[in-house]
Design a protein around this motif. Structure first.
Motif, PDB file in Angstrom:
ATOM      1  N   SER A  58       4.981  10.586   2.799  1.00 18.67           N
ATOM      2  CA  SER A  58       5.836   9.432   2.517  1.00 18.67           C
ATOM      3  C   SER A  58       6.550   8.918   3.757  1.00 18.67           C
ATOM      4  CB  SER A  58       6.869   9.789   1.444  1.00 18.67           C
ATOM      5  OG  SER A  58       6.236  10.017   0.196  1.00 18.67           O
ATOM      6  N   LEU A  59       6.521   9.660   4.855  1.00 21.43           N
ATOM      7  CA  LEU A  59       7.170   9.203   6.078  1.00 21.43           C
ATOM      8  C   LEU A  59       6.637   7.849   6.567  1.00 21.43           C
ATOM      9  CD1 LEU A  59       7.465  12.528   8.092  1.00 21.43           C
ATOM     10  CD2 LEU A  59       9.369  11.126   7.297  1.00 21.43           C
ATOM     11  N   PRO A  60       5.304   7.615   6.552  1.00 18.97           N
ATOM     12  CA  PRO A  60       4.831   6.321   7.061  1.00 18.97           C
ATOM     13  C   PRO A  60       5.405   5.116   6.324  1.00 18.97           C
ATOM     14  CG  PRO A  60       3.004   7.870   6.873  1.00 18.97           C
ATOM     15  CD  PRO A  60       4.184   8.498   6.208  1.00 18.97           C
ATOM     16  N   ARG A  61       5.762   5.271   5.064  1.00 17.71           N
ATOM     17  CA  ARG A  61       6.322   4.140   4.309  1.00 17.71           C
ATOM     18  C   ARG A  61       7.568   3.596   4.998  1.00 17.71           C
ATOM     19  NH1 ARG A  61       7.970   4.132  -2.136  1.00 17.71           N
ATOM     20  NH2 ARG A  61       8.490   1.889  -2.253  1.00 17.71           N
ATOM     21  N   TYR A  62       8.349   4.484   5.636  1.00 15.61           N
ATOM     22  CA  TYR A  62       9.605   4.069   6.246  1.00 15.61           C
ATOM     23  C   TYR A  62       9.537   3.997   7.768  1.00 15.61           C
ATOM     24  CZ  TYR A  62      10.815   5.468   1.545  1.00 15.61           C
ATOM     25  OH  TYR A  62      10.831   5.589   0.177  1.00 15.61           O
ATOM     26  N   LEU A  63       8.500   4.596   8.354  1.00  9.64           N
ATOM     27  CA  LEU A  63       8.393   4.629   9.811  1.00  9.64           C
ATOM     28  C   LEU A  63       7.193   3.871  10.359  1.00  9.64           C
ATOM     29  CD1 LEU A  63       9.285   8.406  10.343  1.00  9.64           C
ATOM     30  CD2 LEU A  63      10.804   6.424  10.554  1.00  9.64           C
ATOM     31  N   ARG A  64       6.258   3.456   9.481  1.00 13.33           N
ATOM     32  CA  ARG A  64       5.055   2.738   9.909  1.00 13.33           C
ATOM     33  C   ARG A  64       4.817   1.541   8.981  1.00 13.33           C
ATOM     34  NH1 ARG A  64       6.224   5.751  13.370  1.00 13.33           N
ATOM     35  NH2 ARG A  64       4.962   7.376  14.361  1.00 13.33           N
ATOM     36  N   GLY A  65       5.816   0.673   8.915  1.00 11.44           N
ATOM     37  CA  GLY A  65       5.695  -0.495   8.035  1.00 11.44           C
ATOM     38  C   GLY A  65       4.731  -1.539   8.533  1.00 11.44           C
ATOM     39  N   GLY A  66       4.374  -1.506   9.827  1.00 10.64           N
ATOM     40  CA  GLY A  66       3.415  -2.441  10.410  1.00 10.64           C
ATOM     41  C   GLY A  66       2.729  -1.789  11.588  1.00 10.64           C
ATOM     42  N   LEU A  67       1.642  -2.379  12.064  1.00  6.14           N
ATOM     43  CA  LEU A  67       0.904  -1.785  13.176  1.00  6.14           C
ATOM     44  C   LEU A  67       1.748  -1.704  14.437  1.00  6.14           C
ATOM     45  CD1 LEU A  67      -2.652  -3.355  12.680  1.00  6.14           C
ATOM     46  CD2 LEU A  67      -1.813  -1.115  11.953  1.00  6.14           C
ATOM     47  N   GLY A 124       0.813  -1.217   0.000  1.00  2.62           N
ATOM     48  CA  GLY A 124       0.000   0.000   0.000  1.00  2.62           C
ATOM     49  C   GLY A 124       0.841   1.259   0.000  1.00  2.62           C
ATOM     50  N   TRP A 125       1.862   1.325   0.883  1.00  4.20           N
ATOM     51  CA  TRP A 125       2.696   2.525   0.933  1.00  4.20           C
ATOM     52  C   TRP A 125       3.448   2.726  -0.376  1.00  4.20           C
ATOM     53  CZ3 TRP A 125       0.670   5.416   4.114  1.00  4.20           C
ATOM     54  CH2 TRP A 125       0.425   5.112   5.455  1.00  4.20           C
ATOM     55  N   ALA A 126       3.898   1.622  -0.992  1.00  8.32           N
ATOM     56  CA  ALA A 126       4.636   1.751  -2.254  1.00  8.32           C
ATOM     57  C   ALA A 126       3.765   2.400  -3.325  1.00  8.32           C
ATOM     58  CB  ALA A 126       5.120   0.384  -2.708  1.00  8.32           C
ATOM     59  N   ASN A 127       2.504   1.982  -3.422  1.00  8.53           N
ATOM     60  CA  ASN A 127       1.611   2.545  -4.437  1.00  8.53           C
ATOM     61  C   ASN A 127       1.052   3.908  -4.033  1.00  8.53           C
ATOM     62  OD1 ASN A 127       1.739   0.542  -6.463  1.00  8.53           O
ATOM     63  ND2 ASN A 127       0.421  -0.794  -5.251  1.00  8.53           N
ATOM     64  N   TYR A 128       0.978   4.174  -2.724  1.00  7.10           N
ATOM     65  CA  TYR A 128       0.535   5.493  -2.270  1.00  7.10           C
ATOM     66  C   TYR A 128       1.492   6.583  -2.749  1.00  7.10           C
ATOM     67  CZ  TYR A 128      -1.185   9.102   0.959  1.00  7.10           C
ATOM     68  OH  TYR A 128      -1.706  10.263   1.497  1.00  7.10           O
ATOM     69  N   SER A 129       2.736   6.207  -3.042  1.00  2.00           N
ATOM     70  CA  SER A 129       3.715   7.181  -3.522  1.00  2.00           C
ATOM     71  C   SER A 129       3.336   7.759  -4.881  1.00  2.00           C
ATOM     72  CB  SER A 129       5.100   6.529  -3.607  1.00  2.00           C
ATOM     73  OG  SER A 129       5.105   5.495  -4.580  1.00  2.00           O
ATOM     74  N   CYS A 130       2.357   7.147  -5.565  1.00  2.60           N
ATOM     75  CA  CYS A 130       1.911   7.662  -6.876  1.00  2.60           C
ATOM     76  C   CYS A 130       0.897   8.788  -6.746  1.00  2.60           C
ATOM     77  CB  CYS A 130       1.296   6.524  -7.691  1.00  2.60           C
ATOM     78  SG  CYS A 130       2.444   5.213  -8.098  1.00  2.60           S
TER      79      CYS A 130
END
Length: 610
Positions: A387-396, A279-285
């Motif tokens: 984009s911060l959550p992609r690297y800081l919130r990878g899981g719950l 999800g985070w990878a595609n949210y970058s679009c």
């Protein structure tokens, strides 16, 4: 036709004309090859012709057109540039070169060439339409719309200009106007698949979901691999409660693997289901898909999750204030990892963010006008806040247990407490009921104050207004209808004074609001907040929103209206008010003994009832 011609022989004069050693002959052989569909052979003959006669502008134009048909964009642009070198007043060459330069990502150059073409002949509707396209690429939406309107004045049957103007109205969420314009365009070009897709999006925005689905399917019948209507069909199916929305997003991504909107929609679906990595990878679009603010370019690289020790990180804002509160939940983690952090925020939030993140440098966002195309900041790396959550919130498990990350001014908190003491019942509840961005598409997520009767009818509750737009008339009607006061702070600008609003919110026992910045601010302050509305991607697959430990969410169940969620809130509020009354009756002294007796600060605004 003579027998000799049928046998493949040419007359003496034809033999001369078709002599490859002569520019005229090479040109005619190129035309013959082009008519037979042999584009590459035609290009070779045209090149021979211009080598033999370099100053022949018509041959350069024909070569340019052949290269364009063959997809050889750079060669086509070079040939059109030669035409202009030989004939600077060639309007057709100016327009063609502008179209190629726009496709190559140079809209400013395209605008200059199109304006030159219009100075030569301002009556060309197609040129005005192309100018509108290039201006739209630059973000000059008002000027673009004016150019399309001029095209329509010159040629009311210009389907492309109608479609472009309709698309612009759609992008402005003026869906009804868009629908009218797009239907006019489709009456002129009923086989235009892309226009059916744009119409589908406008209809979806109006809430005309069945018509939107029909328009999508019409577009796909004409062009089965068209990604935009596939995306819109997925969204329409999703809003109608269908179970196969993801199938359409996947088809869009398969039809156009790099299609940003397909990837973005798929990303939201993945986030909503809890598949965070994908999800985070595609949210970058989101920028390329037009679902966030304008993407910005910097002279430093973007942070991609590598170690930040000893590095200075620049975090820039990208979306609305509510999103800014949500993404700010990641700022403390970035500050701990980096050698230094510079945070950019909406100007109204500067004092609140500077206090809340004292180890960072906090700057107000500068106006868009005057920004450099490539920005320079005194940092090593940059990242958009979303984009911060992609690297800081990878899981719950990566969501910290802290209850808040924004901290109001303690002096103003005390002032607000003094104002609130001595009014109302045992429970002080702030309310808001809509977002600032109230489009037709979003109206289903909100309820007007007139529908809040079950909540406002709960006894023992003091209601305080937190709605930040012009709502005085609505409050007066609700007070008269439900017989309950809704308090406001006089001279407190709930829209622009976030310091005052945060201090007021921090003094409340509870906030009830839909998906808007009021709910996000309360959650970021750690104030108990009940948020109502449909589930969205920010739940990240859970039953709560893990960003906000102090938040409860109330969703309508399948087939229920949104008012059902508000009804459940009213029932919960009734129980909470009863508990507060019992606690107040059992506890000696005032309800809130830590608070001083009611005293209005001389410079502070006072409470008022409508």
């Amino acid at each position: 036709m003579a027998a000799g011609r049928r046998g493949g022989h040419r007359s003496p004069w034809e033999a001369v004309l078709y002599d490859p050693a002569r520019a005229e002959g090479a040109f005619l052989l190129g035309l013959a090859a082009a008519r037979l569909g042999r584009v590459e052979a035609a290009i070779r003959w045209f090149r021979r012709a211009v080598r033999l006669q370099p100053g022949w502008a018509d041959v350069w134009a024909t070569l340019a057109d052949a290269c364009r048909r063959a997809g050889r964009w750079k060669e086509a642009a070079a040939a059109f540039a030669m035409v202009l070198a030989l004939s600077p007043a060639d309007g057709a060459a100016l327009v063609n070169l502008a179209v190629l330069e726009r496709a190559a990502g140079h809209p400013r150059v395209a605008v200059r060439r199109l304006r030159r073409a219009l100075a030569l002949d301002p009556r060309q509707a197609g040129t005005w339409n192309n100018l509108g396209n290039a201006l739209r690429d630059l973000g000059a939406t008002v000027q673009a719309a004016a150019a399309w309107r001029t095209a329509l004045v010159l040629d009311p049957g210009q389907a492309d200009a109608l479609g472009n103007l309709g698309g612009a109205r759609r992008d402005q969420d003026r869906f009804a106007e868009a629908r009218v314009l797009l239907r006019r365009a489709l009456a002129l070009a009923p086989q235009h698949a892309a226009l059916h897709g744009v119409l589908a999006y406008a209809l979806s925005g109006e809430g005309r979901l069945e018509e939107a689905e029909r328009a999508c399917r019409r577009a796909l019948a004409l062009a089965p691999a068209l990604a935009d209507p596939l995306c819109t069909l997925g969204l329409t199916v999703q809003r109608r409660g269908g179970a196969d929305a993801l199938r359409w997003f996947d088809r869009a991504a398969a039809a156009s693997p790099g299609h940003p909107l397909a990837r973005f929609n798929r990303g939201l679906a993945d986030l909503e289901s809890g598949a965070l990595a994908e999800g985070w990878a595609n949210y970058s679009c989101r920028f390329a898909a037009g679902r966030a603010g304008r993407e910005r370019r910097f002279s430093i690289p973007e942070w991609r999750g590598e170690p930040l020790a000893g590095k200075r990180l620049f975090i820039w804002r990208e979306q609305g204030v509510g999103d800014e509160f949500l993404f700010a939940s990641c700022y403390a983690d970035a500050i701990r990892q980096a050698g230094g952090v510079v945070i950019e925020c909406e100007p109204r939030l500067l004092p609140l963010f500077a206090r809340s993140f004292p180890k960072a440098i906090v700057r107000a966002e500068q106006p868009l006008r005057g920004r450099a195309l490539v920005e320079t900041v005194d940092c090593d790396l940059h990242i958009p806040a979303g984009s911060l959550p992609r690297y800081l919130r990878g899981g719950l498990a990566d969501f910290p247990p802290r209850s808040s990350w924004l901290f109001p001014d303690p002096v103003r908190v005390l002032e607000r407490r003094q104002q609130l003491d001595g009014i109302g019942g045992d429970l002080r509840v702030g309310i808001a009921w809509r977002s600032q961005l109230m489009t037709v598409e979003r109206q289903w997520a909100y309820l007007p104050l007139g529908d809040w009767g079950p909540v406002l009818g709960v006894p023992g509750v003091t209601f305080v207004n937190l709605q930040y737009d012009d709502c005085e008339a609505e409050i007066q009607r609700a007070e008269a209808r439900f017989g309950v006061p809704i308090y406001e702070l006089e001279r407190l600008d709930l829209k622009n004074d976030f310091e005052g609003t945060a201090a007021l919110t921090a003094n409340l026992d509870l906030v009830i609001a839909p998906a808007n910045s009021v709910a996000e601010l309360a959650g970021a302050l750690g104030v108990p907040v009940w948020r109502f509305g449909a589930r969205d991607w920010t739940h990240l697959g859970g039953v709560v929103r893990p960003w906000y430990p102090s938040m409860r969410v109330f969703h309508p169940r399948a087939g229920e209206p949104l008012s059902a969620a508000l009804g459940r809130i009213a029932a919960e509020l009734r129980r909470a008010a009863a508990l507060a009354r019992r606690a107040g009756a059992e506890a000696p002294g005032p309800r809130l003994p830590a608070r001083p007796a009611r005293r209005v600060h001389p410079q502070a605004p006072s409470l008022r009832r409508h």
